[in-house]
Design a protein around this motif. Structure first.
Motif, mmCIF file in Angstrom:
data_model
loop_
_atom_site.group_PDB
_atom_site.id
_atom_site.type_symbol
_atom_site.label_atom_id
_atom_site.label_comp_id
_atom_site.label_asym_id
_atom_site.label_seq_id
_atom_site.Cartn_x
_atom_site.Cartn_y
_atom_site.Cartn_z
ATOM 1 N N ILE A 1 -2.677 8.823 -4.952
ATOM 2 C CA ILE A 1 -1.716 9.712 -4.289
ATOM 3 C C ILE A 1 -1.265 9.107 -2.967
ATOM 4 C CG2 ILE A 1 -1.478 11.951 -3.129
ATOM 5 C CD1 ILE A 1 -3.311 13.063 -5.417
ATOM 6 N N ASN A 2 -2.216 8.578 -2.189
ATOM 7 C CA ASN A 2 -1.884 7.971 -0.907
ATOM 8 C C ASN A 2 -0.978 6.759 -1.089
ATOM 9 O OD1 ASN A 2 -2.682 5.805 1.324
ATOM 10 N ND2 ASN A 2 -2.826 7.868 2.197
ATOM 11 N N LEU A 3 -1.283 5.923 -2.073
ATOM 12 C CA LEU A 3 -0.465 4.737 -2.317
ATOM 13 C C LEU A 3 0.960 5.134 -2.704
ATOM 14 C CD1 LEU A 3 -0.080 1.706 -2.617
ATOM 15 C CD2 LEU A 3 -0.979 1.902 -4.953
ATOM 16 N N GLU A 4 1.089 6.091 -3.579
ATOM 17 C CA GLU A 4 2.419 6.542 -3.981
ATOM 18 C C GLU A 4 3.186 7.110 -2.783
ATOM 19 O OE1 GLU A 4 3.915 5.953 -6.894
ATOM 20 O OE2 GLU A 4 2.082 4.837 -7.348
ATOM 21 N N PHE A 5 2.500 7.824 -1.915
ATOM 22 C CA PHE A 5 3.150 8.403 -0.739
ATOM 23 C C PHE A 5 3.664 7.308 0.198
ATOM 24 C CE2 PHE A 5 2.898 9.899 3.679
ATOM 25 C CZ PHE A 5 3.864 10.894 3.629
ATOM 26 N N VAL A 6 2.807 6.351 0.532
ATOM 27 C CA VAL A 6 3.234 5.312 1.475
ATOM 28 C C VAL A 6 4.300 4.412 0.855
ATOM 29 C CG1 VAL A 6 1.140 5.346 2.874
ATOM 30 C CG2 VAL A 6 1.287 3.759 0.961
ATOM 31 N N LYS A 7 4.246 4.223 -0.456
ATOM 32 C CA LYS A 7 5.308 3.450 -1.112
ATOM 33 C C LYS A 7 6.636 4.189 -1.034
ATOM 34 C CE LYS A 7 4.316 1.582 -5.175
ATOM 35 N NZ LYS A 7 3.659 1.341 -6.481
#
Length: 87
Positions: free
Chosen positions: A30-36
């Motif tokens: 979830i964090n990776l998708e958000f920062v991407k």
């Protein structure tokens, strides 16, 4: 726990690690998708985070295999336990 009641302490520790990994992997994705989506992350940082997720997934596979093979814990039981049902 009913499903793990007759299992060793190692099985209980592996089950606890399974729960932690399940949450950690989900949060990292979830964090990776958000920062991407924010567009403020380099390709190198994306690769680093993806590698971290992949390492956690490999550990999760190992834990699941150990529970299944060494401790005879069925994967279906883990799913039921992770929902909070202890039969």
């Amino acid at each position: 726990m009913g499903l793990l009641k007759n299992k060793s302490w190692q099985a209980q520790d592996l089950y606890n690690e399974y729960l932690e990994l399940k949450v950690d992997i989900s949060e990292k994705i979830i964090n990776l998708e958000f920062v991407k989506s924010m567009g403020e992350i380099t390709a190198e940082e994306v690769a680093t985070r993806e590698n971290s997720i992949n390492e956690k997934v490999m550990r999760l596979r190992t834990v699941l295999n150990q529970l299944r093979v060494e401790h005879n814990v069925q994967l279906e039981d883990l799913i039921i336990l992770s929902f909070g049902f202890d039969i």
